[in-house]
Design an enzyme around this catalytic site. Structure first.
Site, PDB file in Angstrom:
ATOM      1  N   ASP A  47      -3.947   1.665   5.778  1.00  0.00           N
ATOM      2  CA  ASP A  47      -4.131   2.967   5.256  1.00  0.00           C
ATOM      3  C   ASP A  47      -5.570   3.315   5.046  1.00  0.00           C
ATOM      4  O   ASP A  47      -6.257   2.185   5.145  1.00  0.00           O
ATOM      5  CB  ASP A  47      -3.363   3.109   3.710  1.00  0.00           C
ATOM      6  N   ASP A  75      -7.694   5.783   2.501  1.00  0.00           N
ATOM      7  CA  ASP A  75      -8.087   5.926   1.210  1.00  0.00           C
ATOM      8  C   ASP A  75      -7.454   5.019   0.164  1.00  0.00           C
ATOM      9  O   ASP A  75      -6.299   4.811   0.360  1.00  0.00           O
ATOM     10  CB  ASP A  75      -7.846   7.517   0.646  1.00  0.00           C
TER      11      ASP A  75
END
Length: 213
Positions: A19, A21
């Site tokens: 991922d 953020d």
């Protein structure tokens, strides 16, 4: 350096899926500013929005909180434009750059709820390399917690999701990785809200060890 224990993963993997953020980089300052401004402009309390927006596509969050009759796609574009314009306070999670620069380019990918332009902007702001394989919001029909993004990234890397290790930070992303069939590790360094993850967790990339095959 943190005194938290090192997580040793004994199972080798064919690829690593990240991922963005909260996982590769900390963008909490920007996310907080943008969603507070959006909430205020629509007469909404920002707290419920902030509680669920992390790790989800912008359009999914706007759809959940927009006033009846709002053009959801137009509002999503406005929010994304605000995010693209604001990179102040974005920085890499400890050990992230060192890890991904050691990985072969065909063995890692980013799977993010951000759009491609925003993802490139934030990775660049954090001083992180742009991956050859990146699955962004525009490339999936369903956002996290749906597993589509992680399954697609695995295919693009020439493997299957059950042979991939996922690094995540938010409940929606952790669920997406698990539903895809991946092993998931939660990164906690930039976690905006406390929760109990359904997977192992570690502070940052200086505290985890794993192998590729």
């Amino acid at each position: 350096m943190s005194s938290s224990p090192i997580l040793h993963l004994s199972r080798p993997y064919q690829a690593v899926l990240f991922d963005m953020d909260g996982t590769l980089l900390d963008s909490r300052a920007v996310v907080d500013r943008v969603w507070r401004d959006w909430a205020a402009s629509h007469g909404r309390d920002s707290a419920p929005i902030m509680a669920v927006s992390h790790g989800r596509r912008t359009i999914d969050t706007v759809r959940a909180f927009a006033i009846l009759g709002t053009d959801v796609e137009e509002e999503s574009r406005k929010v994304e434009a605000m995010e693209i314009a604001d990179v102040e306070g974005i920085f890499a999670i400890a050990g992230a750059k060192e890890l991904i620069t050691r990985l072969p380019s065909n063995r890692w990918a980013v799977v993010t709820s951000a759009g491609r332009e925003l993802a490139i902007r934030r990775l660049t702001a954090a001083g992180l390399p742009i991956p050859e394989v990146m699955v962004t919001a525009e490339q999936v029909a369903y956002g996290k917690p749906d597993p589509e993004g992680y399954q697609k990234a695995a295919r693009l890397l020439g493997t299957t999701a059950d042979r991939c290790l996922v690094f995540e930070d938010a409940p929606a992303g952790i669920e997406a990785g698990r539903r895809a069939g991946c092993d998931v590790v939660a990164i906690t360094a930039a976690r905006p809200h406390p929760f109990e993850p359904s997977c192992p967790e570690v502070l940052d990339y200086t505290r985890v060890q794993f192998a590729l095959i």
